[in-house]
Motif scaffolding. Structure first.
Motif, PDB file in Angstrom:
ATOM      1  N   GLN A  29       0.829  -1.196   0.000  1.00 30.03           N
ATOM      2  CA  GLN A  29       0.000   0.000   0.000  1.00 30.03           C
ATOM      3  C   GLN A  29       0.868   1.252   0.000  1.00 30.03           C
ATOM      4  N   ALA A  30       0.241   2.376  -0.289  1.00 26.90           N
ATOM      5  CA  ALA A  30       0.898   3.677  -0.241  1.00 26.90           C
ATOM      6  C   ALA A  30       0.014   4.623   0.545  1.00 26.90           C
ATOM      7  N   CYS A  31       0.629   5.672   1.098  1.00 25.68           N
ATOM      8  CA  CYS A  31      -0.132   6.672   1.848  1.00 25.68           C
ATOM      9  C   CYS A  31      -0.517   7.789   0.903  1.00 25.68           C
ATOM     10  N   SER A  32      -1.821   8.002   0.709  1.00 25.18           N
ATOM     11  CA  SER A  32      -2.316   9.032  -0.202  1.00 25.18           C
ATOM     12  C   SER A  32      -3.392   9.836   0.495  1.00 25.18           C
ATOM     13  N   ALA A  33      -3.143  11.133   0.666  1.00 23.94           N
ATOM     14  CA  ALA A  33      -4.107  12.037   1.302  1.00 23.94           C
ATOM     15  C   ALA A  33      -4.524  11.534   2.670  1.00 23.94           C
ATOM     16  N   GLY A  34      -3.564  10.984   3.438  1.00 23.18           N
ATOM     17  CA  GLY A  34      -3.841  10.559   4.794  1.00 23.18           C
ATOM     18  C   GLY A  34      -4.513   9.216   4.914  1.00 23.18           C
ATOM     19  N   ALA A  35      -4.549   8.440   3.822  1.00 24.36           N
ATOM     20  CA  ALA A  35      -5.187   7.128   3.877  1.00 24.36           C
ATOM     21  C   ALA A  35      -4.290   6.092   3.215  1.00 24.36           C
ATOM     22  N   CYS A  36      -4.208   4.904   3.816  1.00 24.06           N
ATOM     23  CA  CYS A  36      -3.454   3.809   3.226  1.00 24.06           C
ATOM     24  C   CYS A  36      -4.304   3.192   2.122  1.00 24.06           C
ATOM     25  N   ALA A  37      -3.774   3.130   0.922  1.00 22.79           N
ATOM     26  CA  ALA A  37      -4.535   2.598  -0.197  1.00 22.79           C
ATOM     27  C   ALA A  37      -3.592   1.894  -1.154  1.00 22.79           C
ATOM     28  N   THR A  38      -4.157   0.884  -1.831  1.00 20.49           N
ATOM     29  CA  THR A  38      -3.376   0.203  -2.861  1.00 20.49           C
ATOM     30  C   THR A  38      -3.173   1.176  -4.013  1.00 20.49           C
ATOM     31  N   PRO A  39      -1.956   1.426  -4.467  1.00 18.49           N
ATOM     32  CA  PRO A  39      -1.728   2.427  -5.507  1.00 18.49           C
ATOM     33  C   PRO A  39      -2.366   2.016  -6.830  1.00 18.49           C
ATOM     34  N   CYS A  40      -2.830   2.998  -7.591  1.00 19.05           N
ATOM     35  CA  CYS A  40      -3.400   2.742  -8.908  1.00 19.05           C
ATOM     36  C   CYS A  40      -2.307   2.977  -9.938  1.00 19.05           C
ATOM     37  N   ASN A  41      -1.972   1.942 -10.688  1.00 15.95           N
ATOM     38  CA  ASN A  41      -0.938   2.058 -11.716  1.00 15.95           C
ATOM     39  C   ASN A  41      -1.179   0.987 -12.775  1.00 15.95           C
ATOM     40  N   ALA A  42      -0.239   0.855 -13.685  1.00 14.98           N
ATOM     41  CA  ALA A  42      -0.409  -0.094 -14.788  1.00 14.98           C
ATOM     42  C   ALA A  42      -0.513  -1.524 -14.284  1.00 14.98           C
ATOM     43  N   THR A  43       0.098  -1.814 -13.137  1.00 14.15           N
ATOM     44  CA  THR A  43       0.050  -3.176 -12.602  1.00 14.15           C
ATOM     45  C   THR A  43      -1.293  -3.486 -11.967  1.00 14.15           C
ATOM     46  N   THR A  44      -1.829  -2.531 -11.186  1.00 14.77           N
ATOM     47  CA  THR A  44      -3.088  -2.779 -10.475  1.00 14.77           C
ATOM     48  C   THR A  44      -4.314  -2.391 -11.288  1.00 14.77           C
ATOM     49  N   CYS A  45      -4.102  -1.639 -12.377  1.00 12.01           N
ATOM     50  CA  CYS A  45      -5.240  -1.157 -13.182  1.00 12.01           C
ATOM     51  C   CYS A  45      -4.916  -1.278 -14.676  1.00 12.01           C
TER      52      CYS A  45
ATOM     53  N   SER B 269      -6.226   7.295  -6.451  1.00 11.54           N
ATOM     54  CA  SER B 269      -5.865   5.911  -6.167  1.00 11.54           C
ATOM     55  C   SER B 269      -6.976   4.952  -6.577  1.00 11.54           C
ATOM     56  N   THR B 270      -8.020   5.455  -7.237  1.00 13.30           N
ATOM     57  CA  THR B 270      -9.145   4.622  -7.655  1.00 13.30           C
ATOM     58  C   THR B 270      -8.990   4.205  -9.113  1.00 13.30           C
ATOM     59  N   CYS B 271      -9.117   2.924  -9.363  1.00  6.80           N
ATOM     60  CA  CYS B 271      -9.051   2.406 -10.733  1.00  6.80           C
ATOM     61  C   CYS B 271     -10.450   2.460 -11.335  1.00  6.80           C
ATOM     62  N   VAL B 272     -10.596   3.198 -12.421  1.00  3.54           N
ATOM     63  CA  VAL B 272     -11.883   3.305 -13.108  1.00  3.54           C
ATOM     64  C   VAL B 272     -11.843   2.342 -14.297  1.00  3.54           C
ATOM     65  N   ALA B 273     -12.561   1.213 -14.164  1.00  5.94           N
ATOM     66  CA  ALA B 273     -12.554   0.187 -15.205  1.00  5.94           C
ATOM     67  C   ALA B 273     -13.251   0.672 -16.467  1.00  5.94           C
ATOM     68  N   PHE B 274     -12.965   0.010 -17.598  1.00  7.63           N
ATOM     69  CA  PHE B 274     -13.567   0.389 -18.880  1.00  7.63           C
ATOM     70  C   PHE B 274     -15.085   0.481 -18.775  1.00  7.63           C
ATOM     71  N   THR B 275     -15.699  -0.494 -18.070  1.00 11.12           N
ATOM     72  CA  THR B 275     -17.163  -0.529 -17.998  1.00 11.12           C
ATOM     73  C   THR B 275     -17.740   0.641 -17.217  1.00 11.12           C
ATOM     74  N   ALA B 276     -16.914   1.311 -16.390  1.00 10.31           N
ATOM     75  CA  ALA B 276     -17.400   2.433 -15.584  1.00 10.31           C
ATOM     76  C   ALA B 276     -16.961   3.770 -16.159  1.00 10.31           C
ATOM     77  N   GLN B 277     -16.237   3.763 -17.265  1.00 14.18           N
ATOM     78  CA  GLN B 277     -15.719   5.009 -17.823  1.00 14.18           C
ATOM     79  C   GLN B 277     -16.776   5.771 -18.606  1.00 14.18           C
ATOM     80  N   SER B 278     -16.528   7.053 -18.787  1.00 15.81           N
ATOM     81  CA  SER B 278     -17.420   7.930 -19.542  1.00 15.81           C
ATOM     82  C   SER B 278     -16.559   8.948 -20.280  1.00 15.81           C
TER      83      SER B 278
END
Length: 634
Positions: A313-329, A337-346
């Motif tokens: 995890q990484a610390c982002s804006a005071g919260a521990c979260a799994t980082p969003c990058n090419a590996t996780t998304c 840090s939120t992965c927006v999947a193809f089905t949820a994109q606009s």
């Protein structure tokens, strides 16, 4: 060629023989129209297919039918005119919810499987998301006071029943290790009960075993577990701090003031770190760690105790979260840090391979993470759409065929894709009594000297001096019948084609026969000495005699009237001689035989003369549309 209601007038009413009852003009059914049920899932506006996504209240229909205007109080839904309020879900009737078929699903009834707002179609949220107020959101995974009654080990909440001396705490604080000789009980580190002396009771809390805290009964409350209600040190009894004071390192001190200058053991240090003094950071002792200075080993916000993030995890804006990058998304884009999947994109959030989400330019749509120009009739007028990819006619095959920006479709077995339309081959099986002009079967009754043949063979032109008789070129002089003259056989006409008379109970079509000529364009019908056309080529490939005024017989022979709307290539201007109707059965295309002062005209249907044109103040149309200025229905 498009088989419009106008073009179908000949195709549905011209007869093969004088005894057939309203049989269609042979060959019409095999012609491949520009817009029809075979190549248009929407509705046909003359030669243009209006796909379902572009139908409006003024242009509504489906399955290749002619577009029509919905009546007042109706709206176009799923290619059909329906009454407003009867199962209709639109942005006007479902302002806060989403539409699932004809049902408006309000936010309070929405789930991750049906989520949306503003009357748009309900959609399913991506895996791991939830629906909140009509929007798909990813829940905050962080562990804290709001969602954990035990202690937080990274983003994992460890409840008291699962706690040990190495992970102990409560109220969503970070888990801590108890001092040697202590165990974790109900989220607090307490002295281990070993039994002593002869009493067998628990160990007494005292300065000897609770130097780093205060005694609450026989429980040692260490500094890190103390609060304003239980404060003390040196094994003394715990006391509550007075109003305006806070407990710091076992001593009550005024809030916001220093408790000493260091060097001694009685001072409390500097300003107390809490939610008031450290609202955006976390507290490491009495030190406020701002978000910009935080790391995976010191992360938090709102004045909570800094905690260590879990592995990965990484610390982002005071919260521990799994980082969003090419590996996780890999199949989406990152919004923080939120992965927006193809089905949820606009169009507002689009991207791929873990890159930062970005908005598409005006006029673009998001397809599989890529901003692209949408495929429709505007940018793919001659091809078909495979998703948002335009497949040009030159690249089409039986598996992907279409035009006008409609969705590509697969042709049926035995068909081929020709000019964006699925067509059945013309051969001896499909055209046993006519000849083949490309993939169009030309029936014997529609043949002339320029197109003659039978048994599915290719149509051929007869030699000079020959005429086409029953699909065979024979020697003989053609009759002298001009366009529009009466006839009983092809040989009676100079053009070698007789549109033969047919009859029903009280109605006749092409009464007395009608001399014509096979044609491809109006040029084939000939011109007079002044260059004016002698006739016009209709959608069935037959010339109709030109006339001068649409007020009755004009220069047509008895039993015929001069009308417009019968020539697809010049529907609003070409005047041609056509049969004078006697009853409604003489008229096709949803029209009727006008019985007023304009008796003899088929009227009221789309592209037909308006009912009452020329003798009433407000002529009308049967489809509810307004009569156009030229006196014809739209």
């Amino acid at each position: 060629m498009k088989v419009t209601p106008t073009a179908l007038r000949l195709c549905s009413l011209v007869l093969l023989t004088a005894t057939a009852v309203l049989a269609p003009l042979a060959g019409c059914g095999s012609a491949q129209p520009t817009c029809s049920a075979s190549n248009c899932v929407g509705c046909c506006e003359e030669d243009t297919c209006i796909p379902p996504s572009q139908t409006t209240n003024g242009q509504c229909g489906g399955s290749g039918s002619a577009c029509r205007a919905c009546l007042p109080g109706q709206a176009c839904l799923d290619s059909a005119c329906v009454k407003t309020g009867e199962g209709l879900c639109t942005p006007d009737t479902c302002t806060t919810g989403c539409c699932q078929g004809g049902t408006c699903v309000q936010p309070g009834a929405q789930t991750a499987a049906a989520c949306g707002g503003a009357g748009t179609a309900c959609r399913a949220c991506a895996t791991g998301q939830a629906c909140a107020s009509g929007a798909c959101v990813t829940p905050d995974p962080s562990c804290g006071p709001g969602n954990c009654a035990g202690c937080c080990d990274g983003d994992t909440c460890v409840l008291s029943a699962a706690q040990t001396a190495s992970r102990c705490g409560r109220s969503g604080d970070a888990c801590m290790a108890c001092l040697a000789g202590r165990t974790c009980s109900a989220g607090q580190c307490t002295l281990s009960g070993t039994g002593g002396g002869g009493g067998g009771g628990s160990t007494t809390c005292s300065a000897a075993n609770c130097a780093g805290g205060c005694c609450f009964g026989n429980t040692c409350i260490v500094y890190t577990a103390q609060g304003n209600a239980q404060c003390g040190k040196g094994g003394a009894a715990c006391n509550g701090c007075a109003s305006g004071q806070v407990c710091t390192a076992g001593a009550c001190a005024p809030s916001g003031t220093g408790g000493g200058t260091g060097g001694g053991t009685g001072g409390s240090g500097g300003t107390t770190c809490n939610a008031t003094t450290c609202p955006s950071g976390c507290c490491s002792g009495n030190t406020c760690v701002a978000p910009s200075a935080q790391s995976t080993s010191a992360c938090g916000k709102g004045g909570d105790v800094c905690k260590t993030c879990a592995s990965g995890q990484a610390c982002s804006a005071g919260a521990c979260a799994t980082p969003c990058n090419a590996t996780t998304c890999p199949s989406g884009c990152c919004n923080g840090s939120t992965c927006v999947a193809f089905t949820a994109q606009s169009e507002a959030q689009c991207g791929t391979s873990g890159n930062t989400c970005s908005a598409c330019a005006t006029g673009k749509v998001c397809a599989s993470g890529v901003c692209t120009t949408p495929c429709d009739g505007t940018n793919c007028p001659s091809g078909c759409c495979n998703g948002n990819t335009c497949v040009a006619q030159a690249n089409q095959a039986v598996a992907q065929c279409g035009k006008g920006g409609a969705s590509c479709k697969a042709c049926a077995a035995g068909q081929s894709c020709t000019a964006g339309a699925c067509v059945s081959p013309c051969n001896a099986t499909s055209c046993p009594s006519g000849c083949c002009n490309g993939n169009t079967c030309v029936a014997v009754a529609a043949q002339g000297a320029s197109r003659c043949g039978k048994s599915g063979a290719a149509c051929a032109a007869c030699a000079t001096g020959q005429v086409c008789s029953s699909g065979t070129c024979v020697t003989g002089s053609s009759g002298g019948g001009a366009l529009g003259d009466p006839c009983t056989a092809n040989a009676d006409c100079a053009g070698g084609l007789c549109l033969q008379q047919g009859s029903a109970a009280t109605a006749t079509t092409w009464p007395g026969g009608y001399c014509s000529r096979a044609c491809t364009t109006t040029t084939d019908c000939g011109k007079d000495a002044q260059g004016n056309p002698l006739g016009y080529c209709n959608a069935s490939g037959a010339c109709l005699k030109a006339c001068s005024a649409t007020t009755g017989q004009s220069n047509c022979r008895s039993g015929y009237v001069c009308d417009i709307g019968w020539i697809a290539s010049a529907r609003t201007t070409a005047k041609a001689c056509v049969w004078k109707c006697i009853s409604n059965s003489d008229c096709g295309g949803g029209s009727i035989c006008d019985s007023g002062a304009a008796a003899g005209y088929c009227a009221g249907g789309a592209t037909y003369r308006c009912i009452g044109q020329g003798y009433v103040a407000t002529p009308t149309c049967l489809n509810g549309a307004t009569c156009k200025a030229n006196g014809y229905c739209p």
